[in-house]
Design a protein around this motif. Structure first.
Motif, PDB file in Angstrom:
ATOM      1  N   PHE A 118       0.948  -1.132   0.095  1.00  0.00           N
ATOM      2  CA  PHE A 118      -0.212  -0.030   0.080  1.00  0.00           C
ATOM      3  C   PHE A 118       0.694   1.280   0.205  1.00  0.00           C
ATOM      4  O   PHE A 118       0.590   2.217  -0.816  1.00  0.00           O
ATOM      5  N   VAL A 119       1.879   1.204   0.754  1.00  0.00           N
ATOM      6  CA  VAL A 119       2.741   2.285   0.812  1.00  0.00           C
ATOM      7  C   VAL A 119       3.334   2.683  -0.556  1.00  0.00           C
ATOM      8  O   VAL A 119       3.307   3.811  -0.829  1.00  0.00           O
ATOM      9  N   ASP A 120       4.097   1.707  -1.135  1.00  0.00           N
ATOM     10  CA  ASP A 120       4.563   1.637  -2.565  1.00  0.00           C
ATOM     11  C   ASP A 120       3.728   2.332  -3.325  1.00  0.00           C
ATOM     12  O   ASP A 120       3.968   3.066  -4.413  1.00  0.00           O
ATOM     13  N   LEU A 121       2.313   1.542  -3.355  1.00  0.00           N
ATOM     14  CA  LEU A 121       1.340   2.016  -4.476  1.00  0.00           C
ATOM     15  C   LEU A 121       1.127   3.608  -4.201  1.00  0.00           C
ATOM     16  O   LEU A 121       0.654   4.104  -5.334  1.00  0.00           O
ATOM     17  N   LYS A 125       7.482   4.365  -2.348  1.00  0.00           N
ATOM     18  CA  LYS A 125       8.349   3.355  -2.786  1.00  0.00           C
ATOM     19  C   LYS A 125       9.911   3.802  -2.741  1.00  0.00           C
ATOM     20  O   LYS A 125      10.182   4.920  -3.283  1.00  0.00           O
ATOM     21  N   GLY A 126      10.764   3.264  -1.958  1.00  0.00           N
ATOM     22  CA  GLY A 126      12.056   3.729  -1.923  1.00  0.00           C
ATOM     23  C   GLY A 126      12.380   4.653  -0.545  1.00  0.00           C
ATOM     24  O   GLY A 126      13.411   5.035  -0.329  1.00  0.00           O
ATOM     25  N   THR A 127      11.035   4.982  -0.036  1.00  0.00           N
ATOM     26  CA  THR A 127      11.330   5.763   1.252  1.00  0.00           C
ATOM     27  C   THR A 127      11.856   4.991   2.409  1.00  0.00           C
ATOM     28  O   THR A 127      11.867   3.724   2.356  1.00  0.00           O
ATOM     29  N   GLN A 128      12.190   5.397   3.508  1.00  0.00           N
ATOM     30  CA  GLN A 128      12.674   4.792   4.828  1.00  0.00           C
ATOM     31  C   GLN A 128      11.465   3.915   5.333  1.00  0.00           C
ATOM     32  O   GLN A 128      11.998   2.749   5.734  1.00  0.00           O
ATOM     33  N   ALA A 129      10.216   4.347   5.287  1.00  0.00           N
ATOM     34  CA  ALA A 129       9.220   3.741   5.820  1.00  0.00           C
ATOM     35  C   ALA A 129       8.844   2.484   4.746  1.00  0.00           C
ATOM     36  O   ALA A 129       8.579   1.320   5.394  1.00  0.00           O
ATOM     37  N   SER A 130       9.023   2.597   3.437  1.00  0.00           N
ATOM     38  CA  SER A 130       8.829   1.437   2.633  1.00  0.00           C
ATOM     39  C   SER A 130       9.932   0.371   2.901  1.00  0.00           C
ATOM     40  O   SER A 130       9.597  -0.775   2.841  1.00  0.00           O
ATOM     41  N   ASN A 131      11.272   0.802   2.867  1.00  0.00           N
ATOM     42  CA  ASN A 131      12.326   0.012   3.059  1.00  0.00           C
ATOM     43  C   ASN A 131      12.053  -0.943   4.375  1.00  0.00           C
ATOM     44  O   ASN A 131      12.467  -2.063   4.501  1.00  0.00           O
ATOM     45  N   ALA A 132      11.773  -0.231   5.477  1.00  0.00           N
ATOM     46  CA  ALA A 132      11.421  -0.698   6.810  1.00  0.00           C
ATOM     47  C   ALA A 132      10.407  -1.904   6.718  1.00  0.00           C
ATOM     48  O   ALA A 132      10.478  -2.950   7.264  1.00  0.00           O
ATOM     49  N   LEU A 133       9.516  -1.584   5.946  1.00  0.00           N
ATOM     50  CA  LEU A 133       8.118  -2.519   5.948  1.00  0.00           C
ATOM     51  C   LEU A 133       8.791  -3.819   5.096  1.00  0.00           C
ATOM     52  O   LEU A 133       8.246  -4.886   5.434  1.00  0.00           O
ATOM     53  N   HIS A 134       9.545  -3.602   3.917  1.00  0.00           N
ATOM     54  CA  HIS A 134       9.777  -4.744   3.187  1.00  0.00           C
ATOM     55  C   HIS A 134      10.831  -5.697   4.126  1.00  0.00           C
ATOM     56  O   HIS A 134      10.893  -6.802   3.864  1.00  0.00           O
ATOM     57  N   GLN A 135      11.734  -4.891   4.884  1.00  0.00           N
ATOM     58  CA  GLN A 135      12.522  -5.760   5.702  1.00  0.00           C
ATOM     59  C   GLN A 135      11.663  -6.472   6.733  1.00  0.00           C
ATOM     60  O   GLN A 135      12.014  -7.646   6.892  1.00  0.00           O
ATOM     61  N   TRP A 136      10.640  -5.983   7.224  1.00  0.00           N
ATOM     62  CA  TRP A 136      10.009  -6.708   8.168  1.00  0.00           C
ATOM     63  C   TRP A 136       9.178  -7.877   7.608  1.00  0.00           C
ATOM     64  O   TRP A 136       9.163  -8.820   7.945  1.00  0.00           O
ATOM     65  N   GLY A 137       8.551  -7.483   6.388  1.00  0.00           N
ATOM     66  CA  GLY A 137       7.851  -8.636   5.686  1.00  0.00           C
ATOM     67  C   GLY A 137       9.133  -9.965   5.201  1.00  0.00           C
ATOM     68  O   GLY A 137       8.807 -10.966   5.290  1.00  0.00           O
ATOM     69  N   SER A 138      10.164  -9.412   4.887  1.00  0.00           N
ATOM     70  CA  SER A 138      11.198 -10.497   4.427  1.00  0.00           C
ATOM     71  C   SER A 138      11.633 -11.187   5.562  1.00  0.00           C
ATOM     72  O   SER A 138      11.505 -12.501   5.571  1.00  0.00           O
ATOM     73  N   MET A 139      11.610 -10.514   6.733  1.00  0.00           N
ATOM     74  CA  MET A 139      11.984 -11.359   8.031  1.00  0.00           C
ATOM     75  C   MET A 139      11.042 -12.203   8.258  1.00  0.00           C
ATOM     76  O   MET A 139      11.329 -13.502   8.894  1.00  0.00           O
ATOM     77  N   ARG A 140       9.779 -12.035   8.415  1.00  0.00           N
ATOM     78  CA  ARG A 140       8.561 -12.859   8.591  1.00  0.00           C
ATOM     79  C   ARG A 140       8.501 -13.919   7.571  1.00  0.00           C
ATOM     80  O   ARG A 140       8.226 -14.970   7.823  1.00  0.00           O
TER      81      ARG A 140
END
Length: 212
Positions: A118-121, A125-140
């Protein structure tokens, strides 16, 4: 007859990915008769007083089972499993595992994955918030991949509503980008969508639901 309030027309971006598919898939797996009440999303069918009386949040899906109205896809799947006696173990310990993994699908996995999308849409995309969310998702997803190593299904030795829900949360085969780097998760998803009930539900959805 059990009524499923699902989409008759939906925005093209969401077509084939909407949460009513979770319920339709489950009903096909369970062999329960049902009828679909189609809602036109672009024409604001979710905002009518009649629909808001069923679901104050104005979301799909909703079921009406002879006056028993249930909203929220996870709650609907659990209700249908209890009602039908299918896709849910009958013993308390087995049921606990299904409940556990349904909640994990909707919270531990879907929250970071869906929020990042949703954030990327919306231009993030590419923001600090987006990167943190992707890292969180990848970890899970990495943790989920470890759990699925050596397992055919996620909660028990049999296919349950927890598998169905997790598969759809992960894209249900319509988008493998979320799981492509996690081989055990990807293999799990492929096993689940190979089931005839998924194909029947998905094909019927695509024939019935218009992409606006």
């Amino acid at each position: 007859m059990l009524k499923v309030y699902g989409f008759s027309r939906v925005n093209k971006m969401a077509h084939g990915k909407t949460r009513d598919l979770r319920v339709l898939w489950a009903l096909e797996e369970m062999g329960l008769p049902y009828e679909v009440v189609g809602i036109d999303h672009p024409q604001r069918g979710l905002d009518t007083p009649a629909y808001r009386a069923l679901n104050p949040f104005g979301q799909i899906p909703v079921i009406d089972d002879d006056g028993v109205v249930v909203t929220e896809s996870g709650a609907i799947l659990l209700y249908l499993a209890r009602r039908s006696g299918k896709l849910m173990p009958r013993d308390l310990a087995g049921e606990a595992q299904v409940l556990r993994w349904c909640v994990a699908a909707l919270n531990t996995i879907e929250v970071p994955v869906l929020t990042a999308w949703f954030v990327d849409l919306n231009g993030g995309k590419g923001t600090q918030a987006s990167n943190a969310l992707h890292q969180w998702g990848s970890m899970r997803l990495k943790q989920l991949d470890g759990w699925l190593a050596g397992r055919e299904f996620i909660a028990t030795d049999e296919f349950t509503v927890a598998d169905l829900l997790m598969t759809h949360v992960l894209g249900a085969g319509t988008d493998e980008s979320v799981v492509k780097d996690h081989p055990h998760v990807l293999a799990f998803q492929k096993r689940c969508i190979a089931r005839p009930a998924w194909k029947k539900a998905f094909d019927a959805y695509c024939d019935r639901v218009e992409a606006a």
